[in-house]
Design a protein around this motif. Structure first.
Motif, PDB file in Angstrom:
ATOM      1  N   VAL A   1       1.847  -3.663  -7.227  1.00 19.27           N
ATOM      2  CA  VAL A   1       0.540  -4.329  -7.629  1.00 19.27           C
ATOM      3  C   VAL A   1       0.187  -5.577  -6.954  1.00 19.27           C
ATOM      4  N   THR A   2      -0.867  -5.753  -6.228  1.00 22.29           N
ATOM      5  CA  THR A   2      -1.109  -6.955  -5.491  1.00 22.29           C
ATOM      6  C   THR A   2       0.228  -7.441  -4.613  1.00 22.29           C
ATOM      7  N   THR A   3       0.955  -6.360  -4.113  1.00 25.07           N
ATOM      8  CA  THR A   3       2.164  -6.875  -3.406  1.00 25.07           C
ATOM      9  C   THR A   3       2.079  -6.419  -1.987  1.00 25.07           C
ATOM     10  N   LEU A   4       1.332  -5.582  -1.726  1.00 22.64           N
ATOM     11  CA  LEU A   4       1.264  -4.934  -0.337  1.00 22.64           C
ATOM     12  C   LEU A   4       0.689  -6.113   0.642  1.00 22.64           C
ATOM     13  N   CYS A   5      -0.178  -6.924   0.318  1.00 24.26           N
ATOM     14  CA  CYS A   5      -0.688  -7.851   1.077  1.00 24.26           C
ATOM     15  C   CYS A   5       0.368  -8.937   1.365  1.00 24.26           C
ATOM     16  N   PHE A   6       1.463  -9.079   0.869  1.00 29.19           N
ATOM     17  CA  PHE A   6       2.526 -10.001   1.213  1.00 29.19           C
ATOM     18  C   PHE A   6       3.805  -9.672   1.759  1.00 29.19           C
ATOM     19  N   VAL A   7       3.881  -8.002   2.135  1.00 28.77           N
ATOM     20  CA  VAL A   7       5.173  -7.517   2.572  1.00 28.77           C
ATOM     21  C   VAL A   7       5.067  -8.007   4.290  1.00 28.77           C
ATOM     22  N   ASP A   8       6.247  -7.969   4.910  1.00 26.41           N
ATOM     23  CA  ASP A   8       6.126  -7.931   6.150  1.00 26.41           C
ATOM     24  C   ASP A   8       5.805  -6.971   7.100  1.00 26.41           C
ATOM     25  N   SER A   9       6.160  -5.629   6.372  1.00 27.74           N
ATOM     26  CA  SER A   9       6.007  -4.370   7.045  1.00 27.74           C
ATOM     27  C   SER A   9       5.551  -3.447   6.102  1.00 27.74           C
ATOM     28  N   PRO A  10       4.168  -2.884   6.172  1.00 21.28           N
ATOM     29  CA  PRO A  10       3.960  -2.045   5.072  1.00 21.28           C
ATOM     30  C   PRO A  10       4.612  -0.710   5.340  1.00 21.28           C
ATOM     31  N   GLU A  11       4.675  -0.262   6.780  1.00 21.19           N
ATOM     32  CA  GLU A  11       5.471   0.994   6.986  1.00 21.19           C
ATOM     33  C   GLU A  11       6.741   0.895   6.475  1.00 21.19           C
ATOM     34  N   GLU A  12       7.600  -0.264   6.380  1.00 17.22           N
ATOM     35  CA  GLU A  12       8.886  -0.107   5.936  1.00 17.22           C
ATOM     36  C   GLU A  12       8.976  -0.109   4.475  1.00 17.22           C
ATOM     37  N   THR A  13       8.079  -0.876   4.069  1.00 13.79           N
ATOM     38  CA  THR A  13       7.686  -0.753   2.438  1.00 13.79           C
ATOM     39  C   THR A  13       7.806   0.639   1.821  1.00 13.79           C
ATOM     40  N   PHE A  14       6.795   1.358   2.524  1.00 13.34           N
ATOM     41  CA  PHE A  14       6.367   2.749   2.262  1.00 13.34           C
ATOM     42  C   PHE A  14       7.514   3.747   2.130  1.00 13.34           C
ATOM     43  N   ALA A  15       8.435   3.527   3.479  1.00 10.35           N
ATOM     44  CA  ALA A  15       9.403   4.020   3.859  1.00 10.35           C
ATOM     45  C   ALA A  15      10.637   4.023   2.807  1.00 10.35           C
ATOM     46  N   GLU A  16      10.734   2.785   2.189  1.00 16.03           N
ATOM     47  CA  GLU A  16      11.837   2.360   1.599  1.00 16.03           C
ATOM     48  C   GLU A  16      11.417   3.158  -0.148  1.00 16.03           C
ATOM     49  N   ALA A  17      10.069   2.960  -0.164  1.00 21.51           N
ATOM     50  CA  ALA A  17       9.465   3.645  -1.642  1.00 21.51           C
ATOM     51  C   ALA A  17      10.056   4.981  -1.659  1.00 21.51           C
ATOM     52  N   TYR A  18       9.563   5.565  -0.536  1.00 24.03           N
ATOM     53  CA  TYR A  18       9.722   7.133  -0.368  1.00 24.03           C
ATOM     54  C   TYR A  18      11.330   7.388  -0.717  1.00 24.03           C
ATOM     55  N   ARG A  19      12.202   6.688   0.089  1.00 20.06           N
ATOM     56  CA  ARG A  19      13.711   6.994  -0.019  1.00 20.06           C
ATOM     57  C   ARG A  19      14.094   6.789  -1.388  1.00 20.06           C
ATOM     58  N   VAL A  20      13.806   5.794  -2.078  1.00 19.40           N
ATOM     59  CA  VAL A  20      14.507   5.609  -3.287  1.00 19.40           C
ATOM     60  C   VAL A  20      13.699   6.428  -4.516  1.00 19.40           C
ATOM     61  N   LEU A  21      12.735   7.019  -4.411  1.00 22.23           N
ATOM     62  CA  LEU A  21      12.253   8.219  -5.301  1.00 22.23           C
ATOM     63  C   LEU A  21      12.780   9.418  -5.141  1.00 22.23           C
ATOM     64  N   ASN A  22      12.997  10.028  -6.176  1.00 15.90           N
ATOM     65  CA  ASN A  22      13.472  11.438  -6.391  1.00 15.90           C
ATOM     66  C   ASN A  22      12.482  12.459  -5.811  1.00 15.90           C
ATOM     67  N   SER A  23      12.988  13.746  -5.753  1.00 15.68           N
ATOM     68  CA  SER A  23      12.109  14.794  -4.957  1.00 15.68           C
ATOM     69  C   SER A  23      10.527  14.936  -5.805  1.00 15.68           C
ATOM     70  N   ASP A  24      10.582  14.623  -7.049  1.00 17.57           N
ATOM     71  CA  ASP A  24       9.368  14.591  -7.825  1.00 17.57           C
ATOM     72  C   ASP A  24       8.533  13.296  -8.013  1.00 17.57           C
ATOM     73  N   GLY A  25       9.028  12.067  -7.113  1.00 20.72           N
ATOM     74  CA  GLY A  25       8.658  11.064  -7.393  1.00 20.72           C
ATOM     75  C   GLY A  25       7.095  10.668  -7.169  1.00 20.72           C
ATOM     76  N   CYS A  26       6.760   9.677  -7.696  1.00 19.43           N
ATOM     77  CA  CYS A  26       5.329   9.260  -7.429  1.00 19.43           C
ATOM     78  C   CYS A  26       5.472   7.681  -7.273  1.00 19.43           C
ATOM     79  N   LEU A  27       4.256   7.314  -6.471  1.00 20.08           N
ATOM     80  CA  LEU A  27       3.985   5.891  -6.043  1.00 20.08           C
ATOM     81  C   LEU A  27       2.427   5.483  -6.620  1.00 20.08           C
ATOM     82  N   THR A  28       2.378   4.512  -7.034  1.00 23.31           N
ATOM     83  CA  THR A  28       1.279   3.847  -7.515  1.00 23.31           C
ATOM     84  C   THR A  28       0.978   2.596  -6.994  1.00 23.31           C
TER      85      THR A  28
END
Length: 211
Positions: free
Chosen positions: A100-127
């Motif tokens: 939440v209002t975090t994306l604008c402060f990360v250094d790399s949105p690509e790495e952020t989403f890749a890491e979020a994908y990694r730590v979620l289980n197979s049925d996981g969701c990202l909001t």
């Protein structure tokens, strides 16, 4: 390098914003509520002072600022120090994740989403909740970023850019929603939630982990 210094210095000022702009805060909170699961193990990436994780029932919160984490811990969140691009969790650790209002402060949105994908289980969701750069409020933030202690180094995104970033990270978008048609200082009542994006300043996107 995480943009944590202003939040470390001005953590009380940050947390007080939610009290002085209650209408905007509650509007954002209610916009997120339909998209955050009621059950399962959750993580907020960039938890800040826990203003969203606590009322939404998110168990774990990560942030690079110790001062911000102290507020989140006081609100009952299990806190971990770290950055979005290098999450200190095993693969498949969570059922859902929240930014939440975090994306604008990360250094790399690509790495952020890749890491979020990694730590979620197979049925996981990202909001994700973010300020749309193309909204009137987003344009105001862009034009006056140097007048705000938190925004000089922020990078704001529009909905189309977020959609592309999620797709590149193998997420499948499930739905969009939006609120806040007025600037936060003019929002004195709770604003309704509308589907889609392109009108409201605060946009929520829900995405599922692709197969």
């Amino acid at each position: 390098m995480p943009k944590a210094a202003p939040f470390e210095t001005h953590h009380r000022r940050y947390d007080a914003w939610f009290e002085t702009h209650e209408g905007a805060y509650v509007s954002e909170l209610l916009a997120l509520r339909p998209f955050v699961p009621w059950e399962g193990r959750g993580l907020e990436i960039g938890v800040g002072t826990g203003r969203f994780a606590a009322p939404l029932g998110v168990e774990m919160g990560l942030d690079p600022s110790p001062a911000m984490l102290s507020h989140a811990a006081a609100r009952g969140i299990r806190t971990v120090a770290g950055v979005a691009e290098r999450l200190p969790f095993r693969d498949g650790s969570f059922d859902y994740a929240l930014l939440v209002t975090t994306l604008c402060f990360v250094d790399s949105p690509e790495e952020t989403f890749a890491e979020a994908y990694r730590v979620l289980n197979s049925d996981g969701c990202l909001t994700i909740g973010f300020i749309d750069r193309e909204s009137s409020l987003g344009r105001q933030y862009e034009a006056r970023r140097d007048e705000n202690v938190f925004y000089p180094e922020a990078t704001f995104y529009c909905a189309e850019e977020v959609e592309r970033l999620l797709g590149n990270a193998r997420f499948s978008i499930r739905s969009w929603a939006q609120t806040l048609g007025l600037p936060s200082h003019e929002t004195t009542t709770i604003e309704p939630l509308h589907p889609g994006h392109g009108e409201g300043a605060f946009v929520v996107v829900s995405a599922a982990k692709g197969r």
